[in-house]
Motif scaffolding. Structure first.
Motif, PDB file in Angstrom:
ATOM      1  N   ARG A 159     -12.559  19.392  17.958  1.00  0.00           N
ATOM      2  CA  ARG A 159     -13.415  20.318  17.009  1.00  0.00           C
ATOM      3  C   ARG A 159     -14.688  21.505  17.428  1.00  0.00           C
ATOM      4  NH1 ARG A 159     -14.591  14.994  14.960  1.00  0.00           N
ATOM      5  NH2 ARG A 159     -13.065  14.085  12.638  1.00  0.00           N
ATOM      6  N   LEU A 160     -14.860  21.380  18.906  1.00  0.00           N
ATOM      7  CA  LEU A 160     -15.128  22.028  19.626  1.00  0.00           C
ATOM      8  C   LEU A 160     -14.559  23.135  19.775  1.00  0.00           C
ATOM      9  CD1 LEU A 160     -18.479  23.127  20.591  1.00  0.00           C
ATOM     10  CD2 LEU A 160     -17.752  21.988  22.791  1.00  0.00           C
ATOM     11  N   GLU A 189      -7.577  19.157   9.084  1.00  0.00           N
ATOM     12  CA  GLU A 189      -9.218  19.522   8.626  1.00  0.00           C
ATOM     13  C   GLU A 189      -9.811  20.545   8.355  1.00  0.00           C
ATOM     14  OE1 GLU A 189     -11.383  14.726   9.589  1.00  0.00           O
ATOM     15  OE2 GLU A 189     -12.479  16.634   9.584  1.00  0.00           O
ATOM     16  N   ALA A 190      -9.789  21.077   9.592  1.00  0.00           N
ATOM     17  CA  ALA A 190     -10.519  22.519   9.911  1.00  0.00           C
ATOM     18  C   ALA A 190      -9.255  23.718   9.168  1.00  0.00           C
ATOM     19  CB  ALA A 190     -10.528  22.600  10.999  1.00  0.00           C
ATOM     20  N   THR A 465     -14.652  25.131   6.766  1.00  0.00           N
ATOM     21  CA  THR A 465     -14.686  24.100   7.057  1.00  0.00           C
ATOM     22  C   THR A 465     -14.784  22.817   7.803  1.00  0.00           C
ATOM     23  OG1 THR A 465     -12.795  24.559   8.334  1.00  0.00           O
ATOM     24  CG2 THR A 465     -12.087  24.835   6.508  1.00  0.00           C
ATOM     25  N   LEU A 466     -16.312  23.540   9.490  1.00  0.00           N
ATOM     26  CA  LEU A 466     -16.211  22.933   9.714  1.00  0.00           C
ATOM     27  C   LEU A 466     -17.901  22.729   9.892  1.00  0.00           C
ATOM     28  CD1 LEU A 466     -13.870  23.618  13.155  1.00  0.00           C
ATOM     29  CD2 LEU A 466     -14.456  21.444  11.608  1.00  0.00           C
ATOM     30  N   GLU A 470     -23.542  20.035  13.335  1.00  0.00           N
ATOM     31  CA  GLU A 470     -22.790  18.303  13.895  1.00  0.00           C
ATOM     32  C   GLU A 470     -22.361  18.898  14.850  1.00  0.00           C
ATOM     33  OE1 GLU A 470     -20.688  16.087  11.514  1.00  0.00           O
ATOM     34  OE2 GLU A 470     -21.997  14.624  12.493  1.00  0.00           O
ATOM     35  N   ILE A 471     -21.661  19.828  15.158  1.00  0.00           N
ATOM     36  CA  ILE A 471     -20.230  19.582  16.348  1.00  0.00           C
ATOM     37  C   ILE A 471     -21.372  19.849  17.443  1.00  0.00           C
ATOM     38  CG2 ILE A 471     -18.456  21.468  17.407  1.00  0.00           C
ATOM     39  CD1 ILE A 471     -16.957  21.849  14.660  1.00  0.00           C
TER      40      ILE A 471
END
Ligand SMILES: [Zn+2]
Length: 492
Positions: A159-160, A189-190, A465-466, A470-471
């Motif tokens: 994700r990062l 997901e992204a 989308t992200l 939090e990431i």
């Protein structure tokens, strides 16, 4: 339309009490008027086709075969596909868009393609620097991975990594890592596109203890993502210096049985060339050719230590190659002979490599470095001009990952992967030549909006989308965990 007709008819009925001589005449006029309105309206509808999204205004850099650059241009998108590319005026006349994004005074160009990355390694950013590739891998990265890499690590690290890539205008990336099913899940997901290879390696990996276990995992992984519109699941034998001949051949067989691409590091550092010559009497490329691994489904990362015969071999097999200038300079791995490879017809894309060896995921920086590295190593300022570098980051990158029929340029029928880049910052004003602007002046942070498969993923730098906050929080938590794991003695 219907209401106009109804109201005319109603007026006519109300007139029933008045003397009748003009009545048929007025009725005829009313009907004629109604018909006229109806015809005009239908005619307008027939001319204007419906599209979902119109990106309008700005300089459209198509990267098509004619390398068209369209001033005050537009791109029309329906579902996940580009329907038309042309002048704004022309497209606005032809298409009725559910949504229009204004790109006045900006560049509209194909999304950048990162042809080699290890997204999850973003959590190892800066963990060990100023080392040779061999020392960096064996003394630091492999031990750190053995102690830390879990599905959760891979999910947050990826994700990062893709957060940074998306913010820098990348819409597709090729990845090689462990727990690649997690990488694919998070990428999907992204809303990002990916050619994602599960790593096969001879020693005990964080996800699979043996190559056999890795093959079983990979088969399931390939089945899981078969025919996905965004994810191309791939097989990634790490390299010739970490995989036996059998592992390399079994990996290639598994990939070909499943029509999946093969991702592998090739001829990255001098030690790899020396070992290959000593062990096989061949260069890494010649060895991979001899054992049947090379083919039009292979994407080779680095390909630095290649001679003229190797380049001919890569061209012969249709192997795509990923050039990673930052990483190669930082580990002093060497200089890829980009110009000779392009001349031989080898598709060469650009790449960031993992953030543990780069240390960022910034393809604008790689474009700038790619051309300067060729210029300085040849002492020739004409080497690898800006337009060719933009090709490497877009359409050539698409060829390198073997997706050129789908992505890499803005053309009708291709997937709608594009970015809108601001050119109004002091470092970007004025703009005389759009390719020079992209390669030498613009920064990743100038990317404003990202569209992948027709879906807006980032708009005016807002991630849709992200969850950025939090990431970053999770990454800082992982930093503490990773540091603690390295402070204790090894127990494996
Ligand atoms: Zn790599």
């Amino acid at each position: 339309m219907r209401s106009t007709f109804t109201s005319l008819a109603a007026t006519d009925k109300k007139d029933g009490s008045r003397p009748g001589a003009f009545r048929p005449f007025r009725r005829a006029i009313g009907l004629l008027f109604a018909l006229l309105v109806l015809t005009t309206s239908l005619d307008g509808q027939a001319q204007r086709e419906r599209v979902d999204l119109l990106i309008a205004g700005g300089t459209v850099v198509t990267m098509d075969s004619a390398k068209r650059v369209i001033e005050d241009g537009a791109v029309a998108i329906r579902k996940d596909e580009i329907i038309a590319v042309g002048k704004r005026e022309e497209l606005a006349h032809r298409y009725e868009a559910s949504r229009t994004i204004e790109a006045q005074g900006r560049i509209i160009m194909p999304g950048l393609i990162n042809t080699h990355a290890h997204a999850a390694m973003s959590l190892f950013r800066g963990i060990a620097d100023d080392l040779s590739l061999d020392d960096w891998l064996r003394k630091y990265i492999f031990p750190a991975e053995a102690r830390n890499v879990t599905p959760d690590f891979v999910a947050w690290g990826t994700r990062l990594g893709i957060l940074e890539m998306l913010q820098g205008g990348m819409t597709d990336y090729a990845d090689m890592y462990y727990f690649e099913d997690e990488v694919a899940r998070v990428t999907k997901e992204a809303g990002m596109r990916g050619v994602l290879g599960e790593t096969i390696i001879d020693f005990q990996a964080p996800d699979n203890k043996t190559p056999e276990a890795a093959f079983a995992y990979t088969q399931k992984y390939l089945d899981h993502w078969k025919n996905d519109p965004l994810i191309v699941a791939a097989v990634a034998p790490h390299s010739i210096y970490t995989c036996s001949e059998k592992t390399l051949q079994d990996s290639a067989a598994l990939a070909r049985k499943n029509s999946a691409p093969i991702l592998i590091h090739i001829a990255e550092a001098p030690f790899e060339l020396e070992q290959s010559r000593a062990k096989h009497g061949l260069t890494p490329v010649a060895y991979l050719g001899k054992i049947g691994v090379l083919g039009p489904d292979v994407l080779g990362a680095h390909c630095i230590w290649v001679d003229a015969a190797d380049i001919a071999t890569l061209a012969h097999y249709g192997v795509g190659c990923a050039h990673n200038p930052s990483s190669n300079m930082k580990t002093a791995a060497g200089v890829m002979p980009v110009i000779e490879m392009r001349e031989a017809g080898v598709p060469v894309g650009l790449a960031t490599d993992g953030a543990a060896s780069d240390n960022n995921q910034d393809l604008f920086e790689e474009m700038d470095l790619a051309t300067k590295l060729q210029k300085i190593s040849r002492m020739d300022p004409r080497a690898l001009p800006a337009q060719q570098v933009v090709e490497m980051a877009t359409i050539e990158g698409a060829r390198a990952v073997h997706l050129e029929k789908q992505i890499g340029s803005l053309e009708p029928g291709k997937k709608a992967d594009l970015i809108i880049v601001d050119v109004n910052a002091p470092h970007a004003t004025p703009m005389y030549n759009v390719y020079s602007e992209i390669v030498f002046a613009l920064k990743a942070s100038d990317v404003r909006t990202v569209v992948i498969a027709g879906r807006v993923i980032m708009e005016e730098r807002k991630m849709l989308t992200l969850n950025e906050e939090e990431i970053l929080q999770r990454a800082k938590e992982y930093q503490k965990k990773i540091l603690a794991s390295l402070a204790t003695p090894a127990n494996n």
